[in-house]
Design a protein around this motif. Structure first.
Motif, short mmCIF file in Angstrom:
data_model
loop_
_atom_site.label_atom_id
_atom_site.label_comp_id
_atom_site.label_asym_id
_atom_site.label_seq_id
_atom_site.Cartn_x
_atom_site.Cartn_y
_atom_site.Cartn_z
N LEU A 51 -2.21 9.15 -5.02
CA LEU A 51 -1.93 7.68 -4.80
C LEU A 51 -1.94 7.33 -3.52
CD1 LEU A 51 0.94 7.49 -7.63
CD2 LEU A 51 -1.51 6.76 -7.83
N LYS A 91 1.07 -1.09 -0.09
CA LYS A 91 0.06 0.07 -0.05
C LYS A 91 0.86 1.36 -0.11
CE LYS A 91 -3.69 0.16 2.38
NZ LYS A 91 -4.69 0.28 1.57
N SER A 105 -3.58 3.75 -2.35
CA SER A 105 -3.47 2.63 -3.57
C SER A 105 -2.84 1.56 -2.94
CB SER A 105 -3.02 3.47 -4.72
OG SER A 105 -3.77 4.47 -5.05
#
Length: 123
Positions: free
Chosen positions: A68, A12, A71
């Motif tokens: 991001l 992650k 993500s």
């Protein structure tokens, strides 16, 4: 028949950091974190939970890096042996010597690393 261990692991994106290159240009690295793992304390031999983190260079600007965060994507973070170096523990200021770092491996790289054996010399 070839029997590969293929397990889908994910990391992650938890943060990013901006640095300045020698030529004066800014660049970003993404900070990725692996899954939860249990480890034993060397001093007290007690189990605690942690997650490995690694920095990954990228071509993204700060705005993209921010978007991001959170993500997930395929890959693992593995411990890699390196020459010894000094590290300062943030909380206590204690200086310790380490001989490893954590490195991100993409999905394909991690499959190869887990399934290819090192060649050994036989005398």
């Amino acid at each position: 028949m070839l029997n590969l261990k293929i397990k889908k692991t994910m990391v992650k994106i938890v943060d990013f950091k901006t640095y300045q290159a020698e030529d004066g240009k800014d660049f970003c690295t993404l900070i990725v974190q692996g899954g939860l793992e249990a480890v034993k304390s060397q001093e007290k031999n007690r189990t605690y939970l942690t997650a490995r983190t690694a920095r990954v260079s990228c071509t993204f600007n700060e705005a993209v890096c921010k978007s991001l965060i959170g993500s997930d994507f395929p890959g693992t973070i593995q411990k890699v042996e390196v020459d010894p170096y000094e590290y300062t523990i943030k909380g206590s200021g204690e200086i310790i010597t380490l001989s490893h770092r954590y490195e991100f491996l993409g999905e394909e790289e991690s499959i190869v690393k887990e399934n290819v054996f090192k060649e050994e010399e036989v005398f």
